[in-house]
Design a protein around this motif. Structure first.
Motif, PDB file in Angstrom:
ATOM      1  N   TYR A 163       0.704  -1.076  -0.289  1.00  0.00           N
ATOM      2  CA  TYR A 163      -0.029   0.026  -0.201  1.00  0.00           C
ATOM      3  C   TYR A 163       1.029   1.078   0.136  1.00  0.00           C
ATOM      4  O   TYR A 163       2.060   1.215   0.657  1.00  0.00           O
ATOM      5  CB  TYR A 163      -0.899   0.127   1.213  1.00  0.00           C
ATOM      6  N   ALA A 221      -0.125   7.657  -5.598  1.00  0.00           N
ATOM      7  CA  ALA A 221      -1.079   6.967  -6.642  1.00  0.00           C
ATOM      8  C   ALA A 221      -0.371   6.466  -8.068  1.00  0.00           C
ATOM      9  O   ALA A 221       0.366   7.200  -8.470  1.00  0.00           O
ATOM     10  CB  ALA A 221      -2.235   7.760  -6.691  1.00  0.00           C
ATOM     11  N   THR A 261      -5.037   2.812  -4.258  1.00  0.00           N
ATOM     12  CA  THR A 261      -4.934   3.737  -3.289  1.00  0.00           C
ATOM     13  C   THR A 261      -6.259   4.034  -2.502  1.00  0.00           C
ATOM     14  O   THR A 261      -7.281   4.282  -3.299  1.00  0.00           O
ATOM     15  CB  THR A 261      -4.300   5.084  -3.679  1.00  0.00           C
TER      16      THR A 261
END
Length: 789
Positions: free
Chosen positions: A491, A495, A525
């Motif tokens: 993660y 983006a 994202t």
């Protein structure tokens, strides 16, 4: 004492890498080419409504009254929303909060949204739009920076008397003394045009309300999800944790899906909470071009002084940037311009003033290059024109004045902590195109009588500050989570906008963990799952986000190596991880699979996830004097172009381009080359084809039948030259490549055309000039000339 450059040189020798520095297939390639990727417009929810915008009728007018009574009677219309329905902030903006979500006092350009129709079908919404009546009091307007700055011009914003968005300056040395010491002083004026981002996917957003929580989830083609979340929360008047933004697959952005998407997200979120149902909005191409912000048009006045042997002594620069109706990113865009306006050259005396100016044109904001393409066109055209005045070869003039290790920039920053590779990239691009040989041969051929088609070569060079620099706080984060079967989630607070971030971050995670790239999944994202990592802009993803991913992955690796060491009966220091296995260095037969170690760690209750954070090195800026350490490192590039000009028709054919760029280290060489190819195509469009035409605030270029971009038939042979000088601040020594590639070709083509025709830019006939170079390459017919000091 070990220097930063020494550290970079030993930060992972090339032969130690198993995934980084190798050509890897993009991890999102298959889902995109097979059509499985979900874009904003692909999303549907039960009970979903459709929203359409009524936009301004006049570029500058006072709104007297909005009557939507007849529109509300249309079957299928669920709501008509105006500024009166906004519970929170009515305006937003990254620097100045001057942009309305829905116009409430005035319209300041034709893209302003005045009312929003929410209906069960697009047909009903469109019918209702025609029935909304808006009473206006039309006001005087201004359509150029010169008009806006003129005495008595109408003031567009009460907070900006004189219509000045911002003023940045640089002061170094004594320019008067510098010009006095010069043998040649040359003055020129250049102008650039409005440019459309031209992404293939128009803007789209869907908001889904969560009535029980009073919250909302927004999906869409959103470049900066955290920025959108902040704007939505402010407009709704709720806290940030009541807004969740999830990025969909992106069909391109190039900087263009920031402000406009924040506004669209706020609009659909407002509609969703008002109606209690999901609401989708998708712009048509025409709406996208009319409403969406553009690359700033600049008016650039340069005065340069040099000695007879070509040593630069002084530059005085004044730049006006047409910011359009709202400030948007103009203060940041023009700040980068003021820092880099003198180009990659040693100039002891500098005076630069850059003004952002409000007009009633479409507002201008972030676009790939972010204030660099305009000034690079100017200073690289100027260098060729100065070389002609001095009787020097343009490359020799650049080599004589170009940055070297230890050079001091116009802002007083010593370039002493990274590899200053300007000379290297210029020489490599020149050699690849055959610059010296062709310069001589084509000059001789052009002198022959009766030659219809002539050829020329030209080049342009640049330096570019990496990441945000003095614009603001520069930090970002990432999470790496290993599952019990050895698969991995990544993660990131930055983006994926089409630039390849998913692949680069996945490679870095796999490299550090020692797993296979196929085992890594990069998650979309989602602002509810990762801390705010700042905007995905300024070519900062690899340097900033890559370091954060590396930090997180290293923490997890320590845990896994500790477990593997116990299982293999050795110390962590004796282990290596690569190719999906963890093994004893020097004894690869003693090994375990990555999955085996992950399962063992899980069964022992070990944490196999970590959060990584990277804060950029310190920079500083003195706004009053225009001095400071503007960026923590820089990249250097040079592009050379070979062209053929038909002197009867004015048609220009670009035959070959050599593009040399120092990227620090290439995490994925294939991705770097792809950025070069794409940047060259975009730079070619900027120089030869593209312009959004405005006529008194009216956008005349509204679709791709009129807005011409380079096709595969236009793009010539491109020689990508990836130069690697590891940087102390980037992961594995990597820096950046996304924006520098699109900034250089326009002036390189202009210089090549001038070489081919034997004329300078200002000497080209006006009609031929327009055909040859487009309005971006026209030198204005204002004050110019040379004076012999």
């Amino acid at each position: 004492m070990e220097t930063a450059r020494d550290k970079a040189a030993k930060d992972g020798p090339q032969d130690e890498f198993s995934i980084v520095r190798h050509r890897a297939k993009r991890v999102d390639a298959v889902e995109k080419v097979t059509g499985r990727a979900k874009f904003g417009a692909d999303l549907y929810f039960d009970g979903m409504l459709h929203a359409r915008m009524l936009r301004a009728r006049f570029p500058h007018a006072r709104i007297i009254r909005i009557d939507a009574s007849e529109a509300r009677k249309v079957p299928g219309v669920v709501a008509v929303i105006t500024h009166e329905d906004i519970p929170g902030a009515r305006t937003f903006g990254p620097v100045k909060r001057d942009m309305p979500v829905l116009a409430f006092d005035k319209t300041r350009y034709l893209g302003d949204g005045v009312a929003m129709i929410v209906a069960t079908s697009l047909e009903a919404a469109d019918k209702a739009l025609e029935l909304v009546r808006v009473e206006y009091d039309e006001l005087p307007a201004v359509f150029s920076p010169e008009e806006a700055l003129a005495e008595g011009a109408p003031v567009l914003h009460d907070h900006a008397p004189g219509n000045i968005v911002n003023h940045h300056k640089v002061r170094k040395g004594d320019v008067d003394a510098g010009f006095a010491a010069s043998d040649v002083v040359t003055e020129r004026e250049y102008r650039t045009q409005f440019i459309e981002h031209a992404y293939i996917e128009p803007e789209a957003a869907v908001a889904v309300p969560n009535p029980g929580e009073g919250s909302v989830t927004v999906y869409g083609s959103i470049q900066n999800p955290f920025t959108a979340r902040r704007v939505v929360a402010e407009v709704l008047g709720v806290s940030l944790n009541k807004v969740r933004v999830i990025q969909c697959a992106m069909g391109g952005s190039f900087g263009g899906k920031d402000d406009i998407m924040s506004c669209m997200c706020a609009r659909v979120a407002l509609a969703a909470l008002k109606t209690g149902r999901p609401v989708k909005m998708v712009n048509t191409r025409e709406e996208s071009i009319v409403e969406g912000y553009k690359r700033h048009p600049y008016v650039l006045k340069y005065k340069v002084g040099a000695t007879r042997d070509g040593k630069l002594q002084a530059m005085e620069i004044r730049i006006l940037a047409d910011g359009g109706a709202y400030a948007s990113m103009t203060p940041f865009v023009t700040w980068r311009s003021v820092v880099q306006a003198t180009g990659p050259y040693e100039v002891p005396n500098v005076k630069t003033d850059v003004y952002g100016v409000y007009t009633n044109n479409t507002y201008a904001g972030a676009m790939r290059g972010f204030g660099s393409p305009q000034i690079i066109f100017a200073h690289e055209s100027l260098m060729d024109e100065l070389a002609a005045e001095l009787g020097m070869d343009p490359l020799d003039l650049r080599l004589k004045n170009g940055f070297r290790p230890g050079s001091v920039t116009a802002t007083g920053q010593a370039l002493d902590d990274h590899a200053v590779s300007l000379v290297e990239v210029m020489q490599k691009a020149a050699d690849a195109i055959g610059y010296r040989e062709k310069r001589k041969a084509y000059s001789e051929a052009a002198r022959r009588a009766g030659t219809k088609k002539v050829r020329g070569v030209g080049l342009a060079a640049s330096y570019r500050g990496v990441s945000l620099g003095g614009e603001g706080v520069d930090a970002t984060g990432a999470i790496v989570s290993v599952q019990q079967d050895g698969s991995v989630y990544v993660y990131a607070g930055l983006a994926e906008n089409g630039q390849g971030l998913r692949t680069i971050f996945s490679q870095i995670a796999a490299e550090e963990l020692g797993c296979n790239l196929e085992d890594v999944v990069f998650m979309d994202t989602d602002t509810s799952l990762i801390p705010d990592g700042g905007p995905t802009v300024a070519s900062r993803s690899t340097t900033m986000g890559g370091n954060a991913v590396r930090d997180a992955a290293r923490k997890v690796r320590e845990t896994l190596l500790a477990v593997a060491g116990e299982m293999l009966g050795t110390s962590c220091e004796a282990l290596k991880a690569s190719g999906g296995r963890i093994f004893v260095d020097g004894d690869p037969g003693r090994s375990l699979s990555f999955g085996e170690v992950a399962r063992a760690a899980y069964n022992r209750g070990e944490l196999m996830a970590a959060f990584g954070w990277y804060k950029g090195p310190k920079v500083w800026w003195d706004e009053e004097h225009g001095q400071g350490r503007a960026y923590f490192t820089y990249v250097y590039g040079c592009q050379a172009a070979e062209v053929e000009v038909d002197t009867e028709t004015g048609k220009v054919r670009v035959l070959k381009v050599a593009a040399a760029h120092d990227v620090g280290r290439a995490i994925n060489p294939a991705t770097v080359e792809g950025q070069i190819y794409g940047g060259v195509a975009m730079g070619m469009g900027y120089g030869l084809l593209e312009e959004v035409e405005m006529a008194r605030g009216v956008t005349r270029t509204r679709n791709f039948d009129e807005y011409l971009i380079a096709t595969s038939m236009d793009v010539p042979e491109v020689i990508p030259i990836v130069v690697e000088n590891p940087d102390p601040y980037g992961p594995y020594g990597a820096k950046t490549i996304g924006e520098p590639t699109c900034e250089l070709l326009a002036p390189a083509i202009a210089n090549a055309v001038c070489h081919a025709t034997g004329r300078r830019i200002r000497e080209l006939p006006l009609d031929l000039e327009k055909v040859l170079l487009g309005r971006s390459l026209k030198a204005a017919r204002g004050k110019r000339g040379s004076e012999q000091a």
